[in-house]
Design an enzyme around this catalytic site. Structure first.
Site, PDB file in Angstrom:
ATOM      1  N   LYS A  16     -18.381 -35.107  -2.999  1.00 57.36           N
ATOM      2  CA  LYS A  16     -19.062 -36.193  -3.252  1.00 57.36           C
ATOM      3  C   LYS A  16     -19.844 -36.667  -4.765  1.00 57.36           C
ATOM      4  O   LYS A  16     -20.122 -37.820  -4.610  1.00 57.36           O
ATOM      5  CB  LYS A  16     -20.737 -36.513  -2.505  1.00 57.36           C
ATOM      6  CG  LYS A  16     -20.421 -35.894  -0.986  1.00 57.36           C
ATOM      7  CD  LYS A  16     -21.280 -36.454  -0.311  1.00 57.36           C
ATOM      8  CE  LYS A  16     -20.521 -35.968   1.588  1.00 57.36           C
ATOM      9  NZ  LYS A  16     -21.674 -35.598   2.480  1.00 57.36           N
ATOM     10  N   GLY A  59     -29.733 -31.079  -1.958  1.00 58.26           N
ATOM     11  CA  GLY A  59     -27.867 -30.941  -1.890  1.00 58.26           C
ATOM     12  C   GLY A  59     -27.574 -32.444  -1.665  1.00 58.26           C
ATOM     13  O   GLY A  59     -28.730 -33.512  -1.841  1.00 58.26           O
ATOM     14  N   ASP A  68     -24.273 -41.462   4.904  1.00 59.19           N
ATOM     15  CA  ASP A  68     -24.579 -40.218   5.091  1.00 59.19           C
ATOM     16  C   ASP A  68     -26.327 -40.806   5.140  1.00 59.19           C
ATOM     17  O   ASP A  68     -26.508 -40.371   6.265  1.00 59.19           O
ATOM     18  CB  ASP A  68     -24.797 -38.891   4.219  1.00 59.19           C
ATOM     19  CG  ASP A  68     -23.328 -38.151   4.630  1.00 59.19           C
ATOM     20  OD1 ASP A  68     -22.993 -38.091   5.101  1.00 59.19           O
ATOM     21  OD2 ASP A  68     -23.058 -37.601   3.267  1.00 59.19           O
TER      22      ASP A  68
HETATM   23  P1  NAD Z   1     -25.219 -28.159  -0.504  1.00 61.02           P
HETATM   24  O1  NAD Z   1     -24.771 -26.858  -0.265  1.00 61.02           O
HETATM   25  O2  NAD Z   1     -24.841 -29.282  -1.630  1.00 61.02           O
HETATM   26  O3  NAD Z   1     -26.934 -28.200  -0.750  1.00 61.02           O
HETATM   27  C1  NAD Z   1     -27.910 -27.027   0.398  1.00 61.02           C
HETATM   28  C2  NAD Z   1     -28.768 -26.306  -0.681  1.00 61.02           C
HETATM   29  O4  NAD Z   1     -29.970 -25.833   0.641  1.00 61.02           O
HETATM   30  C3  NAD Z   1     -28.329 -25.879  -1.811  1.00 61.02           C
HETATM   31  O5  NAD Z   1     -29.324 -26.235  -2.583  1.00 61.02           O
HETATM   32  C4  NAD Z   1     -28.815 -24.321  -1.501  1.00 61.02           C
HETATM   33  O6  NAD Z   1     -29.711 -23.497  -2.823  1.00 61.02           O
HETATM   34  C5  NAD Z   1     -29.923 -24.628  -0.080  1.00 61.02           C
HETATM   35  N1  NAD Z   1     -30.509 -23.954   0.753  1.00 61.02           N
HETATM   36  C6  NAD Z   1     -29.741 -22.698   0.654  1.00 61.02           C
HETATM   37  N2  NAD Z   1     -30.637 -21.644   2.239  1.00 61.02           N
HETATM   38  C7  NAD Z   1     -31.485 -22.228   1.924  1.00 61.02           C
HETATM   39  C8  NAD Z   1     -33.077 -21.617   2.732  1.00 61.02           C
HETATM   40  N3  NAD Z   1     -32.578 -20.723   3.445  1.00 61.02           N
HETATM   41  N4  NAD Z   1     -34.031 -22.254   2.001  1.00 61.02           N
HETATM   42  C9  NAD Z   1     -34.417 -23.434   1.574  1.00 61.02           C
HETATM   43  N5  NAD Z   1     -33.166 -23.887   0.748  1.00 61.02           N
HETATM   44  C10 NAD Z   1     -31.609 -23.486   0.706  1.00 61.02           C
HETATM   45  O7  NAD Z   1     -24.716 -28.857   0.725  1.00 61.02           O
HETATM   46  P2  NAD Z   1     -25.296 -30.379   1.648  1.00 61.02           P
HETATM   47  O8  NAD Z   1     -23.732 -30.841   1.201  1.00 61.02           O
HETATM   48  O9  NAD Z   1     -26.736 -30.682   1.305  1.00 61.02           O
HETATM   49  O10 NAD Z   1     -24.622 -30.241   2.349  1.00 61.02           O
HETATM   50  C11 NAD Z   1     -26.087 -29.422   4.310  1.00 61.02           C
HETATM   51  C12 NAD Z   1     -25.396 -29.348   5.232  1.00 61.02           C
HETATM   52  O11 NAD Z   1     -25.782 -30.378   5.619  1.00 61.02           O
HETATM   53  C13 NAD Z   1     -24.202 -28.878   5.646  1.00 61.02           C
HETATM   54  O12 NAD Z   1     -23.968 -27.251   5.095  1.00 61.02           O
HETATM   55  C14 NAD Z   1     -23.508 -29.644   6.232  1.00 61.02           C
HETATM   56  O13 NAD Z   1     -24.173 -28.546   7.828  1.00 61.02           O
HETATM   57  C15 NAD Z   1     -25.034 -30.579   6.930  1.00 61.02           C
HETATM   58  N6  NAD Z   1     -24.597 -31.687   6.236  1.00 61.02           N
HETATM   59  C16 NAD Z   1     -23.842 -32.205   8.446  1.00 61.02           C
HETATM   60  C17 NAD Z   1     -24.369 -34.110   7.905  1.00 61.02           C
HETATM   61  C18 NAD Z   1     -23.662 -34.629   9.246  1.00 61.02           C
HETATM   62  O14 NAD Z   1     -23.787 -35.454   9.327  1.00 61.02           O
HETATM   63  N7  NAD Z   1     -24.861 -34.030  10.548  1.00 61.02           N
HETATM   64  C19 NAD Z   1     -23.640 -34.923   7.056  1.00 61.02           C
HETATM   65  C20 NAD Z   1     -23.968 -34.236   5.893  1.00 61.02           C
HETATM   66  C21 NAD Z   1     -24.240 -33.226   5.278  1.00 61.02           C
END
Ligand code: NAD
Length: 292
Positions: A80, A142, A116
């Protein structure tokens, strides 16, 4: 006898670029809604894992897509942000966020959008109408966390606390938000500091992968959930995550991630085809696809 000629029916070719996207529900949602609207639309996944390509290949894939007849693309993890320099134009929200999940081709011109953040805001307004959101705690800094933060500050949140295991990432996001939303307060914290901040929060949003089938469990201890705080989870596979279940058990109003997943897809469909999908029909289809 002279034959009658009709203009050829407009058809659409759309794709999703990302890693490990085989199980994505987006192709089915787009194709079924197109059929319901009487539109011919084919949606293909372009999985960089399957193609054995690095995430940086997204640039070449996006540049070649219009040559192969693609009208638009969805872009997902981990591309992205990487896709940005390969686009000709960015919608203002995508530029502000620094992330693109939808590309629309206007001839050979590639325009980047982000649905998003608007998908999250729409789901919050529909799923938790009237819920206070002055003070919110966000887990995860993220791309998804950045979209949520943008949606919250755009819609009146004054105080946002961002917790991430990687505190540097939370700080970077907080710095960017402070520059874009100077009227709001944005604090980055390590997860250990959550108790003090959650005690004063109206809402909590999980934007970490915790709760997904391959990251089972809770992103924070269940004892920290208070019935006065609503809980939104972005994870939608499974639809009822460990966090949603635990929050409901503690009496918190909850917002599962399914509605955001549908709304971001609906808005992308609209940008690519110019037609307005029936949100309820797409949601009903999504619920059918995710039923246990
Ligand atoms: P990403 O990997 O870029 O970011 C996730 C962040 O969470 C990282 O910075 C990581 O360090 C942090 N993290 C992980 N476990 C943690 C914890 N227990 N406590 C604190 N921080 C923690 O992922 P992303 O692209 O930002 O997406 C995150 C999630 O969002 C995806 O896994 C997906 O399931 C969900 N998502 C849903 C939609 C939707 O339409 N519903 C859209 C986009 C993403």
């Amino acid at each position: 006898m002279r034959g009658t000629t009709t203009a050829p029916e407009r058809s659409f070719l759309v794709g999703l670029i990302g890693a490990g996207i085989g199980p994505s529900l987006t192709p089915a949602m787009h194709e079924r809604e197109a059929a319901a609207l009487g539109l011919r639309l084919v949606y293909r996944t372009i999985d960089i894992d399957v193609l054995d390509l690095p995430p940086e290949a997204v640039g070449e894939l996006v540049r070649s897509a219009p040559h192969y007849g693609f009208d638009g693309l969805n872009i997902t993890h981990p591309c992205k942000q990487l896709v940005l320099p390969h686009l000709d134009r960015l919608a203002p929200d995508a530029a502000a966020l620094g992330a693109v999940n939808t590309v629309v081709f206007d001839g050979r011109t590639a325009v980047g959008h982000n649905t998003d953040w608007s998908g999250f805001l729409g789901s919050l307004e529909a799923g938790l109408p009237g819920a206070r959101r002055d003070r919110v705690v966000l887990l995860g800094a993220g791309g998804a966390g950045a979209a949520v933060a943008h949606a919250l500050f755009t819609s009146g949140t004054g105080d946002l606390v961002i917790a991430d295991r990687d505190v540097g990432r939370a700080r970077d996001l907080a710095r960017g938000l402070a520059a874009r939303f100077p009227g709001g307060s944005c604090t980055a914290i390590p997860p250990e500091d959550l108790p003090a901040h959650l005690a004063r929060a109206d809402g909590l949003v999980n934007a970490t992968p915790m709760g997904m089938a391959d990251h089972p469990g809770l992103p924070l201890p269940a004892e920290l959930l208070d019935p006065s705080t609503w809980v939104a989870d972005l994870v939608y596979r499974p639809l009822r995550t460990a966090l949603v279940t635990a929050a409901e058990r503690r009496g918190c109003p909850v917002l599962p991630g399914g509605r955001m997943a549908v709304l971001q897809a609906v808005e992308a469909f609209e940008l690519i085809t110019g037609l307005t999908p029936d949100r309820d029909r797409v949601y009903a289809h999504f619920a059918e696809l995710t039923a246990d």
